[in-house]
Design an enzyme around this catalytic site. Structure first.
Site, mmCIF file in Angstrom:
data_model
loop_
_atom_site.group_PDB
_atom_site.id
_atom_site.type_symbol
_atom_site.label_atom_id
_atom_site.label_comp_id
_atom_site.label_asym_id
_atom_site.label_seq_id
_atom_site.Cartn_x
_atom_site.Cartn_y
_atom_site.Cartn_z
ATOM 1 N N LYS A 186 -60.781 46.764 -10.430
ATOM 2 C CA LYS A 186 -60.034 47.918 -10.946
ATOM 3 C C LYS A 186 -59.185 47.476 -12.120
ATOM 4 C CE LYS A 186 -56.164 49.970 -10.730
ATOM 5 N NZ LYS A 186 -56.024 50.523 -12.082
ATOM 6 N N GLY A 239 -50.374 41.182 -11.997
ATOM 7 C CA GLY A 239 -49.573 42.317 -12.453
ATOM 8 C C GLY A 239 -48.117 42.090 -12.117
ATOM 9 N N GLY A 244 -47.181 43.738 -6.715
ATOM 10 C CA GLY A 244 -47.608 42.646 -5.832
ATOM 11 C C GLY A 244 -47.087 42.838 -4.413
ATOM 12 N N GLU A 262 -50.712 36.918 -8.758
ATOM 13 C CA GLU A 262 -50.186 36.315 -9.996
ATOM 14 C C GLU A 262 -49.258 37.357 -10.603
ATOM 15 O OE1 GLU A 262 -50.764 33.396 -11.155
ATOM 16 O OE2 GLU A 262 -52.587 32.750 -10.138
ATOM 17 N N CYS A 296 -47.278 37.152 -19.286
ATOM 18 C CA CYS A 296 -46.518 36.793 -18.081
ATOM 19 C C CYS A 296 -45.783 35.477 -18.291
ATOM 20 C CB CYS A 296 -47.455 36.694 -16.901
ATOM 21 S SG CYS A 296 -48.873 35.666 -17.238
ATOM 22 N N GLU A 395 -37.757 40.863 -16.764
ATOM 23 C CA GLU A 395 -38.930 40.704 -17.628
ATOM 24 C C GLU A 395 -39.138 41.966 -18.446
ATOM 25 O OE1 GLU A 395 -42.822 40.833 -15.747
ATOM 26 O OE2 GLU A 395 -43.469 39.167 -17.003
HETATM 27 P P1 NAP Z 1 -48.627 46.616 -12.959
HETATM 28 O O1 NAP Z 1 -47.953 47.894 -13.167
HETATM 29 O O2 NAP Z 1 -48.295 45.805 -11.752
HETATM 30 O O3 NAP Z 1 -50.193 46.935 -13.003
HETATM 31 C C1 NAP Z 1 -51.167 45.983 -12.746
HETATM 32 C C2 NAP Z 1 -52.326 46.648 -12.034
HETATM 33 O O4 NAP Z 1 -51.888 47.184 -10.794
HETATM 34 C C3 NAP Z 1 -52.936 47.796 -12.827
HETATM 35 O O5 NAP Z 1 -54.329 47.800 -12.622
HETATM 36 C C4 NAP Z 1 -52.281 48.996 -12.171
HETATM 37 O O6 NAP Z 1 -52.986 50.198 -12.320
HETATM 38 C C5 NAP Z 1 -52.221 48.563 -10.727
HETATM 39 N N1 NAP Z 1 -51.222 49.313 -9.971
HETATM 40 C C6 NAP Z 1 -50.094 49.915 -10.432
HETATM 41 N N2 NAP Z 1 -49.444 50.542 -9.428
HETATM 42 C C7 NAP Z 1 -50.164 50.333 -8.307
HETATM 43 C C8 NAP Z 1 -50.021 50.737 -6.947
HETATM 44 N N3 NAP Z 1 -48.992 51.507 -6.550
HETATM 45 N N4 NAP Z 1 -50.954 50.346 -6.054
HETATM 46 C C9 NAP Z 1 -52.003 49.593 -6.452
HETATM 47 N N5 NAP Z 1 -52.214 49.208 -7.707
HETATM 48 C C10 NAP Z 1 -51.303 49.556 -8.637
HETATM 49 O O7 NAP Z 1 -48.425 45.620 -14.146
HETATM 50 P P2 NAP Z 1 -48.532 45.912 -15.715
HETATM 51 O O8 NAP Z 1 -47.290 46.533 -16.175
HETATM 52 O O9 NAP Z 1 -49.794 46.605 -16.015
HETATM 53 O O10 NAP Z 1 -48.670 44.417 -16.231
HETATM 54 C C11 NAP Z 1 -47.571 43.660 -16.538
HETATM 55 C C12 NAP Z 1 -47.185 42.719 -15.404
HETATM 56 O O11 NAP Z 1 -48.230 41.814 -15.106
HETATM 57 C C13 NAP Z 1 -46.017 41.868 -15.803
HETATM 58 O O12 NAP Z 1 -45.078 41.763 -14.763
HETATM 59 C C14 NAP Z 1 -46.643 40.518 -16.067
HETATM 60 O O13 NAP Z 1 -45.791 39.458 -15.972
HETATM 61 C C15 NAP Z 1 -47.730 40.485 -15.064
HETATM 62 N N6 NAP Z 1 -48.754 39.514 -15.449
HETATM 63 C C16 NAP Z 1 -48.838 38.357 -14.730
HETATM 64 C C17 NAP Z 1 -49.776 37.398 -15.060
HETATM 65 C C18 NAP Z 1 -49.895 36.113 -14.266
HETATM 66 O O14 NAP Z 1 -50.929 35.492 -14.317
HETATM 67 N N7 NAP Z 1 -48.899 35.705 -13.514
HETATM 68 C C19 NAP Z 1 -50.645 37.631 -16.127
HETATM 69 C C20 NAP Z 1 -50.525 38.818 -16.866
HETATM 70 C C21 NAP Z 1 -49.576 39.757 -16.487
HETATM 71 P P3 NAP Z 1 -52.492 51.272 -13.461
HETATM 72 O O15 NAP Z 1 -52.704 50.598 -14.743
HETATM 73 O O16 NAP Z 1 -53.334 52.460 -13.274
HETATM 74 O O17 NAP Z 1 -51.043 51.555 -13.200
#
Ligand code: NAP
Ligand code: MG
Length: 493
Positions: A186, A239, A244, A262, A296, A395
């Site tokens: 997804k 994410g 998480g 992650e 991230c 962040e």
């Molecule tokens: P996010 O809101 O957590 O979204 C990530 C994924 O989770 C998307 O596919 C999102 O779908 C889905 N999601 C959102 N709400 C959900 C829910 N209630 N239930 C299940 N799935 C859900 O993160 P983001 O804002 O897109 O990305 C930024 C974050 O990712 C930052 O915190 C960053 O640090 C982290 N990140 C970490 C790494 C690492 O390797 N540690 C790498 C890159 C990014 P939708 O898009 O439809 O909301």
């Protein structure tokens, strides 16, 4: 090479879900405008799956898994298909890069040179690894034989963000498939297109139908349905920390699937006065402004010794001038647009909150290029912020740097570890003893010394504390997708 802008005229967008080897619309017909953050234009209307589509995809993945069409192949046969897929991605690299740039706003050159290369490397590396690992026969009682076998764990749900849509997907999908698992991916709602094309290329490379399924959809519907699905064995997620936590809840309230996380970061980049200060400052600027700060591992907290503070800020200003946002489709663009209007709003709101608490930024602080119709933000620096302040602790996931100064090593370590996150950190010093001493005391999964963002497929990637657990990349990533099965065979006398 024709220009990116010319290529846009020819591109065809994949607009349906990919389930069981077939491109199909969502069950309820729902579609979403795929909006380009470059100029706010609607690229296409892409299918958005819900719980029923996730269920269809999990059934397809389960059927493929149990049929043995993939898990039952010799590792060398899986390797051949994954290598062909890597070749196909290279042959279609410009198309994939353009899709990434159009959907999430990063410079197309960077998508091509950084992101596609990373995804291809992951495919090749795990393909090459999987026919070289062996199982175990421990030394047990001579009257019996114990076989410890790695078996493919089953159906994997992979949920990924938009900042490196294909790299993040490949870091999950490549080891899962190499291990013999089947996958439901997804993607983030902001980056639905590149993932679909990536998976189409897998099918064209001979990956059997149902082995890799892509269901675009909203996190709150499709993402949650995958997290709660009773027939998913492993959920691997990149994410935010907030989401998480939800995946751990989904697992605990459903079938106790294994969850690998992650998550976010607020990485400390520490510059000691005995460092190569010019180099350290240049890289510090790059580490927060590259990819529009949407990383991230971004070096979002700069901890600089007070004796070199002014010189470091001066260099960061100079570098920031060369990393101003511009048209991502222009060759050589150093920074592009933030991923969406919503994300621009979030970044702007966080900068406003920081302004109210920590004062005017010494650099940037505003949205840029509004006439483009896209979502750009200036490289921004808040200087001399309090270590407990909002901007030092949260962040932003945008090009926003928080600078603090310290007077000695102990204070630097204390400040660096004063965060709920534990993804990455960096130390700049020419003193070898200090480098080792400080690196050992930093509570992060990754520590860079006199560099930033170094990595290799051989090396694990991931965090501690609220940055998650489990590792992408390296053989440690492959292990996540196997179950260990012990078979005892007792000999008759
Ligand atoms: P996010 O809101 O957590 O979204 C990530 C994924 O989770 C998307 O596919 C999102 O779908 C889905 N999601 C959102 N709400 C959900 C829910 N209630 N239930 C299940 N799935 C859900 O993160 P983001 O804002 O897109 O990305 C930024 C974050 O990712 C930052 O915190 C960053 O640090 C982290 N990140 C970490 C790494 C690492 O390797 N540690 C790498 C890159 C990014 P939708 O898009 O439809 O909301
Ligand atoms: Mg969302």
């Amino acid at each position: 090479m024709t220009s990116w802008a010319e290529k846009v005229q020819e591109i065809e967008f994949p607009i349906d879900l990919l389930i069981g080897g077939v491109s199909i619309p969502a069950k309820d017909g729902e579609r979403m405008d795929a909006v380009s953050p470059i100029d706010g234009r609607i690229l296409c209307r892409v299918a958005m799956g819900g719980a029923e589509d996730i269920d269809r995809a999990v059934i397809a993945a389960r059927t493929a898994f149990e049929s043995g069409c993939w898990s039952g192949l010799a590792p060398i046969a899986r390797k051949a298909i994954l290598l062909r897929w890597a070749d196909k991605c290279e042959e279609n690299a410009e198309e994939l890069a353009l899709l990434i740039s159009l959907e999430m706003g990063k410079p197309a050159d960077e998508a091509l040179n950084v992101e596609i290369r990373a995804a291809v490397t992951a495919l090749r590396w795990f393909a090459e690894a999987v026919d070289k690992i062996t199982d175990e026969i421990p030394h047990t009682d001579p009257g019996a034989l114990a076989l410890v076998r790695r078996e493919a764990a089953g159906v994997v749900g992979a949920v990924v963000p938009w900042n490196f849509p294909l790299t993040m997907a490949a870091w999950k999908v490549a080891p899962a498939l190499a291990a013999g698992c089947t996958v439901v991916l997804k993607p983030a709602e902001q980056s639905p297109l590149s993932a679909l094309r990536f998976a189409e290329l897998a099918l064209e490379s001979g990956l059997p139908a149902g082995v890799l399924n892509v269901v675009n959809g909203y996190g709150e519907t499709a993402g949650e349905a995958l997290g709660r699905h009773e027939d998913v064995d492993i959920l691997t997620f990149t994410g935010s920390t907030k989401v998480g936590r939800l995946f751990m809840r989904y697992a605990s309230e459903s079938n106790l699937k294994r969850v690998w996380l992650e998550l976010g970061g607020k990485s400390a980049n520490i510059i000691f006065p005995d460092a190569d200060v010019e180099e350290a400052a240049r890289v510090a600027a790059w580490s927060i402004f590259f990819n529009q700060g949407e990383m991230c591992t971004a070096g979002s907290r700069l901890l600089v010794h007070e004796s070199i503070h002014d010189r470091v800020i001066e260099i960061i200003r100079e570098v920031a001038l060369t990393m101003q946002p511009g048209d991502p489709l222009r060759t050589g663009a150093a920074a592009g647009a933030l991923a969406s209007a919503e994300h621009l709003e979030n970044v702007t709101a966080m900068v406003e909150k920081a302004r109210a608490e920590s004062g005017e930024p010494v650099l940037g602080g505003r949205a840029a290029l509004p006439e483009s119709g896209g979502y750009y933000f200036e490289p921004t620096v808040f200087d001399r912020v309090h270590p407990k302040s909002f901007i030092a602790q949260n962040e932003v996931f945008g090009p926003v740097l928080a600078v603090m100064s310290f007077s000695d090593e102990a204070e630097a370590i204390q400040m660096a570890n004063d965060t709920r996150y534990g993804l990455a950190s960096a130390v700049w010093t020419k003193d070898l003893d200090r480098a080792h001493r400080v690196a050992r005391k930093l509570k992060t999964g990754l520590v860079w010394v006199n560099c930033y963002e170094e990595g290799d497929m051989t090396v694990p990637f991931g965090g501690v504390k609220e940055s998650g657990f489990g590792r992408d990349k390296s053989l440690h990533a492959l292990e996540k997708f196997f179950d260990l099965k012990t078979t005892w065979i007792k000999f008759g006398s």
